[in-house]
Scaffold this motif. Structure first.
Motif: not given
Length: 255
Positions: A35-40
């Protein structure tokens, strides 16, 4: 009465969904990291697109004609990136629920991408149509309030049906998904998650206004805003995270 309700809840899938999250720290961590990587990734993609500012476009007239195509291609790119990350997350959810069915990263991924294109454009045109209808039938004085009243429950329903479509994709063909998604049984099960979301939202509001009251006048306006914004993001993400696990379990089981 309370003891009876508590006992019934402890035997429900809603209670089991919390146990699944706690009992699967590896998959829980993987989902969070993806999830974090996607938003980055989306954040840096947006920074890249912002380089195509109106000033730079004006300097090169050919961009004016290419802009609609560029924006459309950007939309397809975002959907593709979303599809890859969501496909991995579905794999982690499947593993979390001890499902031995492994997702294949071949034409199934491409079909999942196609499903998301259909979902994105369907939702886009649906909300566009809803906006036109509300503007036509609701007085301008009450338009914003009317839209808010309509959008909150409709957005939650669309969000749930969207995720139901993804969960059904794990074991169904695309042509069957849109038939199953509106069946009485699926809607009934999704309703449990809808009610769960509303209950969590009420708890969030209680905590939000409680902290607002406790901090008001005791910290600077900037600190006050930052603290409440962080609380809101954390609360919404936790609700979203739980909903994905609970929805997976309730669509594939009985409550």
């Amino acid at each position: 009465m309370i003891k009876k309700l508590w006992s019934k809840w402890r035997k429900s899938l809603h209670h089991d969904s919390f146990k699944k999250i706690i009992a699967s720290p590896k998959n829980t961590l993987y989902i969070f990291l993806f999830d974090v990587l996607f938003f980055l990734v989306i954040y840096y993609l947006n920074l890249f697109v912002k380089e195509l500012s109106p000033t730079k476009i004006a300097e090169n007239s050919i961009f004016i004609y290419l802009l609609p195509i560029i924006l459309l291609l950007y939309g397809f790119l975002v959907i593709f990136v979303y599809s890859i990350f969501k496909y991995f997350i579905l794999s982690f959810l499947s593993d979390m629920n001890n499902n031995q069915r492994k997702l294949r990263f071949d034409n199934r991924l491409l079909k999942f991408y196609g499903l998301n294109i259909v979902l994105f454009f369907s939702v886009f045109f649906f909300f566009g149509f809803l906006n036109l209808v509300t503007k036509a039938f609701i007085n301008a004085e009450y338009l914003n309030k009317g839209l808010l009243i309509l959008l909150v429950p409709i957005s939650i329903i669309v969000y749930l049906l969207w995720n139901v479509a993804h969960i059904l994709y794990l074991s169904r063909k695309i042509r069957d998904i849109f038939r199953l998604i509106f069946t009485k049984e699926i809607i009934k099960r999704a309703l449990f998650v809808f009610l769960s979301s509303l209950i969590f939202f009420v708890f969030y509001l209680i905590i939000f206004y409680g902290i607002s009251f406790a901090l008001y006048g005791k910290v600077s306006q900037m600190s006050f805003t930052i603290i409440l914004t962080i609380i809101t993001y954390i609360a919404y993400y936790l609700i979203h995270f739980h909903n994905r696990v609970y929805l997976y379990m309730i669509i594939n089981g009985k409550d």
